[in-house]
Design an enzyme around this catalytic site. Structure first.
Site, PDB file in Angstrom:
ATOM      1  N   GLU A 165     -40.475 -37.246 -35.537  1.00  0.00           N
ATOM      2  CA  GLU A 165     -39.092 -38.253 -36.126  1.00  0.00           C
ATOM      3  C   GLU A 165     -39.158 -39.909 -35.044  1.00  0.00           C
ATOM      4  O   GLU A 165     -38.319 -40.115 -34.281  1.00  0.00           O
ATOM      5  CB  GLU A 165     -38.135 -37.511 -36.071  1.00  0.00           C
ATOM      6  CG  GLU A 165     -38.134 -36.474 -36.854  1.00  0.00           C
ATOM      7  CD  GLU A 165     -36.714 -36.018 -37.281  1.00  0.00           C
ATOM      8  OE1 GLU A 165     -35.935 -36.455 -36.841  1.00  0.00           O
ATOM      9  OE2 GLU A 165     -36.785 -34.819 -37.915  1.00  0.00           O
ATOM     10  N   GLU A 367     -40.546 -29.490 -40.522  1.00  0.00           N
ATOM     11  CA  GLU A 367     -38.644 -28.947 -40.225  1.00  0.00           C
ATOM     12  C   GLU A 367     -38.324 -28.512 -41.586  1.00  0.00           C
ATOM     13  O   GLU A 367     -37.936 -29.533 -42.560  1.00  0.00           O
ATOM     14  CB  GLU A 367     -38.001 -29.983 -38.689  1.00  0.00           C
ATOM     15  CG  GLU A 367     -38.741 -29.828 -37.936  1.00  0.00           C
ATOM     16  CD  GLU A 367     -38.553 -30.475 -37.390  1.00  0.00           C
ATOM     17  OE1 GLU A 367     -36.693 -30.761 -37.524  1.00  0.00           O
ATOM     18  OE2 GLU A 367     -38.740 -31.013 -35.804  1.00  0.00           O
TER      19      GLU A 367
HETATM   20  C1  BGP Z   1     -34.703 -32.801 -36.169  1.00  0.00           C
HETATM   21  C2  BGP Z   1     -35.220 -32.555 -34.141  1.00  0.00           C
HETATM   22  C3  BGP Z   1     -35.461 -31.967 -33.833  1.00  0.00           C
HETATM   23  C4  BGP Z   1     -33.746 -30.705 -34.493  1.00  0.00           C
HETATM   24  C5  BGP Z   1     -33.030 -30.721 -35.893  1.00  0.00           C
HETATM   25  C6  BGP Z   1     -31.824 -30.547 -35.469  1.00  0.00           C
HETATM   26  O1  BGP Z   1     -34.621 -34.327 -36.258  1.00  0.00           O
HETATM   27  O2  BGP Z   1     -36.343 -33.156 -34.773  1.00  0.00           O
HETATM   28  O3  BGP Z   1     -35.599 -32.246 -32.029  1.00  0.00           O
HETATM   29  O4  BGP Z   1     -33.192 -31.060 -33.179  1.00  0.00           O
HETATM   30  O5  BGP Z   1     -33.373 -32.457 -36.146  1.00  0.00           O
HETATM   31  O6  BGP Z   1     -31.390 -31.538 -35.457  1.00  0.00           O
HETATM   32  P1  BGP Z   1     -29.840 -31.547 -34.263  1.00  0.00           P
HETATM   33  O7  BGP Z   1     -30.213 -30.768 -33.141  1.00  0.00           O
HETATM   34  O8  BGP Z   1     -29.367 -32.237 -34.263  1.00  0.00           O
HETATM   35  O9  BGP Z   1     -28.852 -30.915 -34.835  1.00  0.00           O
END
Ligand code: BGP
Length: 467
Positions: A165, A367
């Site tokens: 990202e 993801e």
């Molecule tokens: C994505 C990231 C992850 C993870 C996920 C969930 O954007 O790549 O690292 O954290 O989001 O988001 P959050 O942890 O902010 O709830």
């Protein structure tokens, strides 16, 4: 529609070094951007839990990899921490390298394919203090780090990624100013985005060089992972709404898609930025560097769509031109804990966009997941978290992925985000994503949630049918 996983489609899980490892001072690991921010202002983190803890993957990696295998998952992604692998003189830190060699060996011994990412928002603090991604020297330092990683682990890792990202740091740290150093400067945001694009391209160049020189596995591949949130607008959009979509899509998606497919940046976006005084500073020779940015494939992180409309004001509070305002879709369904819209069809729409506009580019869902607060509420008498909402979430998304594959999208696999609950940036352990629970009060012990059994059965079913 029943979920029937496609054949030759991998199923795994994703995580990252800074969110799982902990052991933040072991191996002479350097201080990261996150450690510095945690030290500076711990109240910025949910329940005052800073970056130090992870979920103790450093100690538990063997148990976790075996757990992955026991759930019939075939692959997982994590990331090398720049702060662990390198020292401040930009030389290899052998103790850090030992840890990642151990992780590679453990994955190999358990028949798990390891996907290795090089950067997950986790800059060494000493480089951040020198200006971070605003500074071209940091771009060069990243290329040195990538070269070192390729040459150190080239024979142990097949699937490499330069960034997770890359849109997040320009947005969170420089445009929206919600992460340290809380800057709201659209021009800086574009410069940071541009420098990350150069860093990605230099790393890809290093990858192919290392491959040519025999440091890598002959079938090693390099990719980029991004949250290519599909942009949507109102049902009957005005030309101004469509313009908001063009620039949102241009900066968040096409920027990276063009870079990895053709080694260029979208000209219409650059022209608009130029007209508005937001264009990044480019140097002679940069075009040649960007041309090296083409990758073998890409990862698509999908959590939520990006709904936009024409901005109500022409400029933001800092006086910079604004491209879009959020659009609240009246029918939206929310994950209220995370404040993100749940829209499974977005994953299909992206697949179809790829098929139409970038047909030669293979991709996977890198993801996808659901973070929920206070999951304790859902514990049954046996002590297991009954996360039916998570099963529903994954099932709904998988259905749309499968539909995209059936209709010709070149999507080759799926990684769930957060196999095991982990530390989530400023939200720390607020929202839990895992199929597996981490008990922070019991030495980070792992316990399967209901969803872990569900995913295992789903994969088992496919494997039986394949036999
Ligand atoms: C994505 C990231 C992850 C993870 C996920 C969930 O954007 O790549 O690292 O954290 O989001 O988001 P959050 O942890 O902010 O709830």
């Amino acid at each position: 529609m029943q979920v029937r996983l496609p054949k030759n489609f991998f199923m795994g899980a994703a995580m990252s070094g800074p969110q799982t490892e902990g052991a933040y001072k072991k191996d002479h690991r350097l201080e990261s951007f996150w450690d510095h921010w945690s030290d500076l202002s711990i109240s910025d983190f949910y329940n005052k839990v800073g970056s130090y803890v992870g979920n103790n993957f450093y100690e538990k990696y063997e148990e976790d990899i075996k757990l992955l295998k026991s759930l019939h998952l075939d692959s997982f992604r994590t990331s090398i921490q720049w702060t662990r692998l390198m020292d401040q003189n930009q030389k290899l830190n052998p103790e850090g390298a030992t840890f990642y060699h151990k992780v590679c060996a453990c994955a190999r011994d358990n028949g798990i394919e390891l996907f290795m990412n090089l950067y997950h928002f986790d800059m060494p603090y000493y480089l951040f203090a020198r200006g971070g991604w605003m500074n071209r020297e940091v771009v060069e330092a990243y290329a040195v780090y990538a070269r070192t990683a390729f040459r150190t682990f080239g024979k142990e890792i097949r699937y490499w990624f330069t960034f997770n990202e890359p849109i997040v740091e320009p947005d969170q740290e420089y445009r929206h100013g919600v992460w340290y150093p809380f800057i709201k400067d659209a021009k800086m945001g574009m410069q940071v985005q541009y420098h990350i694009s150069l860093a990605h391209s230099l790393a890809v160049r290093e990858f192919y060089k290392a491959k040519k020189e025999g440091y890598m596995l002959p079938d090693a591949q390099i990719g980029l992972i991004n949250a290519f949130a599909p942009p949507y607008t109102k049902e009957n959009p005005s030309p101004a709404d469509l313009e908001a979509v063009r620039m949102t899509d241009g900066i968040h998606n096409r920027w990276w898609l063009d870079l990895v497919t053709s080694g260029t940046l979208p000209q219409d976006v650059l022209d608009t930025l130029e007209k508005l005084g937001l264009a990044p500073e480019m140097r002679p020779g940069d075009e040649e560097i960007l041309k090296c940015g083409k990758t073998d494939w890409l990862g698509f992180n999908y959590y939520q769509p990006n709904r936009v409309q024409a901005p109500a004001a022409k400029t933001d509070e800092a006086g910079y031109p604004k491209f879009a305002d959020p659009y609240i879709w009246p029918e939206r369904k929310m994950n209220v804990y995370r404040g993100w819209e749940i829209y499974p069809k977005g994953i299909y729409d992206f697949g179809m966009k790829m098929k139409r506009e970038y047909p030669d580019m293979k991709f996977f869902i890198s993801e996808n997941g659901m973070g929920v607060e206070h999951e304790d509420r859902f514990r049954d008498e046996s002590g297991q978290i009954q996360d039916d909402y998570r099963i529903e979430f994954v099932e709904d998304h998988l259905k749309w992925v499968i539909k995209a594959v059936e209709e010709g999208a070149n999507c080759v696999g799926y990684h769930y985000w957060g196999l095991i609950d982990n530390w989530s940036w400023a939200n720390a352990f607020k929202n839990r994503y895992g199929f597996v629970e981490v008990d922070l009060m019991d030495n980070y012990s792992r316990k399967l949630k209901k969803s872990a059994h569900w995913i295992k059965n789903l994969i088992e079913q496919r494997d039986k049918e394949d036999m």
